[in-house]
Design a protein around this motif. Structure first.
Motif, short mmCIF file in Angstrom:
data_model
loop_
_atom_site.label_atom_id
_atom_site.label_comp_id
_atom_site.label_asym_id
_atom_site.label_seq_id
_atom_site.Cartn_x
_atom_site.Cartn_y
_atom_site.Cartn_z
N THR A 97 41.31 -92.42 -45.51
CA THR A 97 40.15 -92.89 -44.77
C THR A 97 39.29 -93.75 -45.69
O THR A 97 38.92 -93.34 -46.79
N SER A 156 43.93 -83.87 -22.76
CA SER A 156 43.92 -83.96 -24.21
C SER A 156 43.51 -82.64 -24.86
O SER A 156 42.60 -81.96 -24.39
N PRO A 201 42.15 -81.05 -28.41
CA PRO A 201 41.51 -81.51 -29.66
C PRO A 201 42.19 -80.94 -30.90
O PRO A 201 42.89 -79.93 -30.85
N SER A 202 41.96 -81.63 -32.01
CA SER A 202 42.45 -81.18 -33.31
C SER A 202 41.34 -80.44 -34.05
O SER A 202 40.15 -80.65 -33.80
N GLY A 230 43.13 -81.11 -39.10
CA GLY A 230 44.09 -82.07 -38.58
C GLY A 230 45.21 -81.45 -37.77
O GLY A 230 46.20 -82.12 -37.45
N ILE A 274 41.65 -90.23 -34.52
CA ILE A 274 40.73 -89.17 -34.95
C ILE A 274 40.27 -89.37 -36.39
O ILE A 274 39.39 -88.65 -36.86
N VAL A 275 40.82 -90.36 -37.10
CA VAL A 275 40.41 -90.68 -38.47
C VAL A 275 39.77 -92.06 -38.48
O VAL A 275 40.39 -93.03 -38.05
N HIS A 276 38.54 -92.15 -38.97
CA HIS A 276 37.84 -93.43 -39.03
C HIS A 276 38.33 -94.26 -40.21
O HIS A 276 38.58 -93.73 -41.29
N ASP A 335 45.07 -84.85 -29.30
CA ASP A 335 44.29 -86.09 -29.45
C ASP A 335 44.81 -86.96 -30.59
O ASP A 335 44.40 -88.11 -30.73
N SER A 336 45.69 -86.42 -31.42
CA SER A 336 46.26 -87.20 -32.52
C SER A 336 47.63 -87.80 -32.16
O SER A 336 48.28 -88.38 -33.02
#
Length: 473
Positions: free
Chosen positions: A370, A180, A182-183, A187, A404-406, A161-162
């Motif tokens: 972030t 996909s 997931p992480s 990370g 995956i990072v806001h 997903d990254s």
């Protein structure tokens, strides 16, 4: 700033073309335009001034700090440009006999051998014209391998997903279904999720290592073993090779095929639409499926066929070979180590200034901040900070990626930046963080020193104006 069409005046221009030295051969009437093209009519001096002004408004690696994450915007030695401009390389024709182009063939062979040594692959093709084109080519090799063995049920490509966005896009273009993976909170790829996703329909796994959050997948040997045990192959996205070249080899990690971005890792200027080169390397089991070449090599009965006309962007390979010969084995490794050192130094400076890393600890060649908490506290977003960096004479980092990072900002300082440049960048970013907390409205208005401020990016994406609107008379 005026467009070149707005500078145009009827009858103005320069006639610099010499008379033809061969008989004229007019096009058949059916192939001629009904009306002459509406080209700008501009004096040579005006053309020169127009493009000089555009150049002054642009920003490149020769203008200042350019930490665009996952893009490796490093300085490219001018020696490569000089060698790529030699008449023996620029004056050839792709259709001339092979025995008259042996020097160019030697460049391709030698560059291929060095890149195989760096990646741990057995064969290399330079036909793909860009990174995504290399991905597509590598996936076609995987597809051909399974089809040739009669294993046609393998239709799924696994993608973290990254991953870079081109990974799932390339897989879909090659006719695969994308699944996909997931992480974890760290990370990294979730090993158990990968194991559960593998099965009889698995064609392969696409992976970047280091990954897009700048971390090395420490379980990489287990990951490739899981996919191989399920009957799939493993594809290495070489976008982040700059961090490990000369240190670790994808082939030794268990990857079966990879692409390299010669236009970012090996000394061709990156950006502006090209030219690029997405060289593809593979293990011996995939070599029969490589694209053919008019200069020999590949193109057998099982080949996927040509993926680019002639020999693709040959001069990019010339620059890459010049770069490798200049650095040598020791220099290639030092470049990778320098990129990791610079990234960790800047990361430490920014953390000390008050920024939050998405993933604490050591990184590889890039890292992700972030601004999620900063936005909640002050209203200042990653976009605001990135725009404000323009007013500080720096190009912004990559924004809002990986997904995956806001409120993500991804920095990749590269090995060609000096400690003084990194210190200046850290000081400027520390000052911007202070402004965000004390006067957030100032960052909402940024940039204020550039030719273009904040265009409506949504409207530009949905309703782009890419054609000049002539006044009909």
């Amino acid at each position: 700033m005026e467009l070149i069409f707005e500078r145009s005046r009827p009858g103005r221009g320069s006639d610099l073309l010499p008379p033809p030295d061969v008989p004229a051969s007019p096009l058949p009437e059916a192939h001629r335009r009904a009306a002459a093209p509406r080209l700008p009519e501009v004096a040579e001096s005006e053309v020169s001034r127009h493009y000089q002004a555009m150049a002054r408004h642009a920003f490149g690696v020769c203008d200042g700090f350019y930490p665009l994450g996952s893009c490796t915007m490093k300085y490219n030695p001018k020696l490569g440009e000089d060698l790529a401009a030699l008449p023996g390389f620029t004056g050839i024709h792709p259709l001339q006999p092979e025995h008259t182009a042996r020097g160019c063939r030697s460049v391709l062979d030698r560059a291929g051998a060095y890149l195989c040594q760096i990646t741990g692959m057995d064969e290399m093709t330079f036909q793909p014209a860009a990174g995504a084109h290399g991905e597509f080519t590598g996936l076609l090799l995987i597809k051909a391998y399974h089809v040739h063995r009669g294993d046609t049920g393998r239709t799924v490509i696994l993608v973290p997903d990254s991953a870079h966005g081109t990974n799932p896009a390339s897989a879909a273009m090659a006719g695969f279904t994308v699944r996909s993976i997931p992480s974890t909170a760290e990370g990294l790829v979730d090993l158990e999720a990968l194991r559960a996703a593998c099965g009889a329909d698995t064609a392969g796994l696409m992976l970047t290592n280091p990954n897009t959050v700048g971390l090395f997948e420490r379980d990489i040997l287990a990951m490739t073993e899981i996919v191989h045990a399920a009957g799939g192959l493993v594809y290495y996205d070489g976008a982040n090779l700059n961090a490990i070249m000369g240190v670790a080899r994808p082939g030794d990690m268990g990857f079966d095929v990879c692409h390299l971005n010669l236009h970012k890792t090996f000394a061709t200027p990156h950006g502006g639409g090209g030219p690029g080169s997405g060289a593809v390397g593979c293990k011996a089991l995939l070599a029969p499926y490589l694209p053919g070449s008019a200069l020999g090599g590949g193109g057998g009965a099982q080949s996927i066929g040509q993926v680019r006309a002639f020999h693709a962007n040959f001069l990019v390979v010339v620059r890459a070979l010049a770069y490798l010969l200049t650095l040598g084995n020791t220099g290639v490794r030092q470049a990778a180590e320098g990129s990791v050192l610079n990234a960790n130094y800047l990361k430490h400076r920014l953390e000390a200034a008050g920024y939050s890393s998405a993933y604490p600890g050591l990184c590889m060649h890039e890292f992700v901040l972030t601004l999620e908490q900063l936005k909640k506290q002050t209203g200042v977003s990653a976009l605001d900070l990135a725009k404000a960096m323009l007013d500080q004479g720096m190009h912004p980092p990559t924004m809002y990626f990986p997904l995956i990072v806001h409120e993500a900002l991804m920095f990749e300082p590269t090995e060609t930046e000096t400690p003084e440049t990194l210190d200046r960048a850290a000081q400027a970013l520390e000052a911007l963080l202070k402004t965000a907390r004390e006067n957030p409205q100032a960052l909402h208005a940024a940039p204020v020193t550039t030719v273009i401020g904040r265009p409506d990016e949504t409207a530009a994406a949905r309703r782009p104006v890419v054609r000049y609107g002539f006044e009909e008379g």
